[in-house]
Design a protein around this motif. Structure first.
Motif, PDB file in Angstrom:
ATOM      1  N   GLN A   6       0.840  -1.205   0.000  1.00 17.30           N
ATOM      2  CA  GLN A   6       0.000   0.000   0.000  1.00 17.30           C
ATOM      3  C   GLN A   6       0.873   1.253   0.000  1.00 17.30           C
ATOM      4  O   GLN A   6       0.589   2.217  -0.712  1.00 17.30           O
ATOM      5  N   GLN A   7       1.935   1.238   0.795  1.00 12.01           N
ATOM      6  CA  GLN A   7       2.843   2.387   0.843  1.00 12.01           C
ATOM      7  C   GLN A   7       3.480   2.612  -0.523  1.00 12.01           C
ATOM      8  O   GLN A   7       3.594   3.742  -0.985  1.00 12.01           O
ATOM      9  N   GLU A  11       3.123   5.979  -2.787  1.00 11.24           N
ATOM     10  CA  GLU A  11       4.301   6.721  -3.275  1.00 11.24           C
ATOM     11  C   GLU A  11       4.303   6.836  -4.794  1.00 11.24           C
ATOM     12  O   GLU A  11       4.577   7.915  -5.341  1.00 11.24           O
ATOM     13  N   GLU A  12       3.983   5.742  -5.473  1.00 11.45           N
ATOM     14  CA  GLU A  12       3.944   5.776  -6.939  1.00 11.45           C
ATOM     15  C   GLU A  12       2.788   6.629  -7.446  1.00 11.45           C
ATOM     16  O   GLU A  12       2.906   7.280  -8.486  1.00 11.45           O
ATOM     17  N   ASP A  18       2.311  13.817 -10.014  1.00 11.36           N
ATOM     18  CA  ASP A  18       3.294  14.882 -10.239  1.00 11.36           C
ATOM     19  C   ASP A  18       3.753  14.917 -11.693  1.00 11.36           C
ATOM     20  O   ASP A  18       3.868  15.983 -12.278  1.00 11.36           O
ATOM     21  N   SER A  19       3.975  13.754 -12.282  1.00 10.92           N
ATOM     22  CA  SER A  19       4.513  13.736 -13.643  1.00 10.92           C
ATOM     23  C   SER A  19       3.452  13.849 -14.734  1.00 10.92           C
ATOM     24  O   SER A  19       3.680  14.457 -15.766  1.00 10.92           O
ATOM     25  N   GLU A  33       3.491   1.595 -13.773  1.00  9.62           N
ATOM     26  CA  GLU A  33       4.589   2.192 -13.000  1.00  9.62           C
ATOM     27  C   GLU A  33       5.107   1.241 -11.928  1.00  9.62           C
ATOM     28  O   GLU A  33       6.309   1.151 -11.698  1.00  9.62           O
ATOM     29  N   ILE A  34       4.208   0.539 -11.274  1.00  9.09           N
ATOM     30  CA  ILE A  34       4.590  -0.354 -10.184  1.00  9.09           C
ATOM     31  C   ILE A  34       5.048  -1.707 -10.709  1.00  9.09           C
ATOM     32  O   ILE A  34       5.893  -2.367 -10.108  1.00  9.09           O
TER      33      ILE A  34
END
Length: 191
Positions: A6-7, A11-12, A18-19, A33-34
């Protein structure tokens, strides 16, 4: 308490927002991404909304902990206020992508629960800063004629503007250093 997975998802998600902006924050993009499947993400969070909510609630919990930590310090209120400023700028310096979530109203504007959480975050911050400013007035470190509510608004407006400028300039300056300059200037103005 969040699991490690989950963390990682949180974070991703922050980095993805942001991107690529909120439009690029999809479960499909997040899974890429993950490097896990979309259903795997849904085993940890019900929806994008749930992920965003968790980001905000975690941020709020960190603020409440910081507030408790600072309120237990037996130091000059001006020094406590400066520590609070530094904590904000250190947090964003250490997690620059977080600015895209915290300062992006378009993410929250159509979701009442998310808007309410952002409002609670603001209230926690404003309450702490107002209490410190009142203490400064009581101890004659600041004029008793200064309107606490207005100064608090000026402080948070200035912080927000500086952090957004830092983000939009691609972190081209030292946020902590500029934050300290901002703090000193604001304090000189209200004394």
């Amino acid at each position: 308490m969040l699991t490690d997975r989950q963390q990682q998802i949180i974070e991703e998600s922050i980095k993805l927002i942001d991107s690529k902006g909120i439009q690029g924050f999809t479960i499909k993009n997040l899974s890429k991404e993950i490097g896990i499947s979309e259903p795997a993400i849904y085993r940890h969070f019900e929806s994008k909304f749930d992920i965003l909510s968790t980001i905000l609630i975690s941020f709020k919990q960190n603020l409440v902990e910081t507030q408790k930590e600072f309120s237990n310090l037996n130091i000059d209120p001006l020094e406590r206020l400066k520590m609070f400023f530094n904590k904000i700028f250190e947090t964003f310096t250490n997690q620059p992508a977080l600015t895209s979530v915290i300062f992006s109203e378009e993410i929250f504007q159509n979701e009442k629960m998310l808007c309410d959480t952002v409002l609670k975050i603001q209230e926690v911050n404003e309450k702490m800063v107002s209490a410190i400013l009142k203490e400064m007035q009581t101890e004659h470190e600041m004029s008793r004629f200064v309107d606490i509510e207005t100064i608090t608004l000026m402080i948070f407006g200035s912080i927000r503007l500086l952090v957004k400028k830092w983000k939009y300039s691609n972190h081209s300056f030292n946020l902590i250093e500029k934050g300290n300059n901002l703090f000193n200037t604001l304090i000189d103005a209200i004394k």
